[in-house]
Enzyme design. Structure first.
Site, PDB file in Angstrom:
ATOM      1  N   CYS A  81       0.810  -1.228   0.000  1.00 42.55           N
ATOM      2  CA  CYS A  81       0.000   0.000   0.000  1.00 42.55           C
ATOM      3  C   CYS A  81       0.840   1.275   0.000  1.00 42.55           C
ATOM      4  CB  CYS A  81      -0.998  -0.010   1.154  1.00 42.55           C
ATOM      5  SG  CYS A  81      -0.266  -0.176   2.792  1.00 42.55           S
ATOM      6  N   ASP A 276      -7.585   5.423  -1.567  1.00 41.85           N
ATOM      7  CA  ASP A 276      -7.248   4.233  -0.790  1.00 41.85           C
ATOM      8  C   ASP A 276      -6.727   3.127  -1.695  1.00 41.85           C
ATOM      9  OD1 ASP A 276      -7.098   2.154   0.986  1.00 41.85           O
ATOM     10  OD2 ASP A 276      -9.119   2.377   1.763  1.00 41.85           O
ATOM     11  N   HIS A 278      -6.187   0.005  -0.967  1.00 41.55           N
ATOM     12  CA  HIS A 278      -6.389  -1.324  -0.378  1.00 41.55           C
ATOM     13  C   HIS A 278      -7.410  -2.209  -1.085  1.00 41.55           C
ATOM     14  CE1 HIS A 278      -4.542   0.995   2.985  1.00 41.55           C
ATOM     15  NE2 HIS A 278      -3.822  -0.101   3.040  1.00 41.55           N
TER      16      HIS A 278
END
Length: 380
Positions: A81, A276, A278
């Site tokens: 990430c 994000d 993820h």
């Protein structure tokens, strides 16, 4: 691990997902652009904000790519990430450079060649200049390795190494990245405490070396790794963090929580809007010859936000300066910000390392000398 399970895991780390625009009355700053919310024009402003936000390049976990180096890793799920967050910031700098800050992705029109060329640079293979494969290889000396999580400082240094490596391998006119990378770090004399120092003389040298003497100045990406506290960001730094998003050179923040990095691209009051990394997605091959390629996985229409005070204190700021005038403007803004920081600057600006030659920062650079705050800084 399924994408839904990843999302639940990250929600436990980052906190429950907060989506949408939290306030209908406060102005939003999104990488140097202000969206002023009012009751009479709230829907129009919100639409403009959402179009801007969704035009930023999203990089997420991918699966199904070629193995990284001599490892067996064909996915970066659970560990990549921070690398993806770094890719997002770097891709945004390239978008600013090649297409301009006002560029927006148009769903109803074929994608521009320049846009596809940028995405191609971040493909998940060694053939793509700025893939995680090549970033890990360039950052080995900073602890980057497939399967391992790293922090913002290591990622910043790895981007610096990768860009210089690409610069050495290619001709100036054919170079895939025509901008230098400069890390704003701690003082070279090794003194303990104090804010990182942006030395104008050093940036000038970086640009000259990057162009191999062909020009005195190039576009430059400034990366500022910081540690702004112990367990969480010290609240006295929040106003300065918010203010950086008003800079036209702003590229946001690499930050989040340990093991759960995000790319923060905007702020409203004390909250940060972020992209994000993820979600888990299948590898997509993008190149400028494939006009009908689906690039939707590189964008996000869901606006998420997080309280800035909940961020891990280890983070990094990014700024893109198009030319010398843009850099000079940045230095003026940064110097004023340091002067207004009540003794807690994010970083300071100086003309030269030479004693007594403080240039632009002579009267307004502020250094934190209080013992109670000195321990919060880690020279990088």
């Amino acid at each position: 691990m399924a994408s839904g399970a990843i999302r639940r895991l990250q929600d436990r780390v980052l906190g429950p997902s907060r989506t949408g625009i939290p306030s209908s009355t406060s102005e939003i700053w999104l990488l140097g652009v202000c969206y002023k919310i009012s009751e009479s024009e709230s829907s129009q402003v919100a639409d403009a904000f959402t179009q801007d936000f969704s035009s930023f390049v999203l990089m997420t976990y991918r699966r199904g790519f070629e193995a990284i180096g001599d490892t067996t890793y064909t996915s970066d799920v659970n560990w990549g990430c921070m690398l993806r967050s770094g890719q997002m910031l770097f891709a945004q700098a390239l978008l600013f450079q090649r297409l301009g800050r006002s560029w927006r992705k148009k769903e109803s029109e074929p994608p521009e060649e320049g846009y596809l060329e940028i995405l191609e640079l971040f493909g998940d293979s060694e053939a793509s200049a700025f893939s995680i494969h090549n970033l890990i290889l360039a950052g080995e000396s900073y602890g980057l390795a497939a399967g391992s999580w790293v922090g913002p400082y290591a990622v910043c240094r790895s981007w610096e190494a990768l860009v210089w490596k690409r610069r050495e391998e290619t001709d100036v006119k054919d170079h895939s990245c025509s901008m230098a990378v400069h890390i704003v770090s701690g003082s070279e004399d090794g003194e303990r405490g104090g804010a990182p120092i942006l030395c104008i003389e050093d940036v000038t040298k970086t640009c000259l070396e990057y162009s191999k003497g062909e020009t005195e100045w190039t576009s430059v990406l400034l990366l500022v790794p910081l540690v702004l506290g112990l367990d969480k960001v010290n609240p006295r730094y929040i106003p300065s963090l918010l203010a950086t998003f008003t800079f036209p050179q702003s590229l946001g923040i690499l930050g989040g929580k340990p093991g759960a990095s995000t790319y923060i691209v905007g702020v409203q009051e004390d909250k940060g809007f972020y992209l994000d990394p993820h979600d888990v997605q299948q590898v997509v091959t993008v190149n400028k010859e494939t006009q009908d390629v689906d690039t939707s996985s590189y964008h996000c229409n869901t606006v998420r936000y997080v309280p800035l005070e909940s961020l891990d204190p280890s983070l990094a700021l990014g700024f893109y300066c198009r030319d010398k005038d843009d850099f000079d403007d940045f230095c003026i803004r940064a110097t004023k910000l340091a002067g207004d920081s009540s003794g807690a600057p994010l970083f300071t600006v100086t003309k030269s390392h030479r004693t007594g030659d403080r240039g632009i920062a002579e009267t307004s650079t502020v250094t934190c000398t209080c013992e109670e705050h000195e321990d919060e800084w880690q020279l990088l």
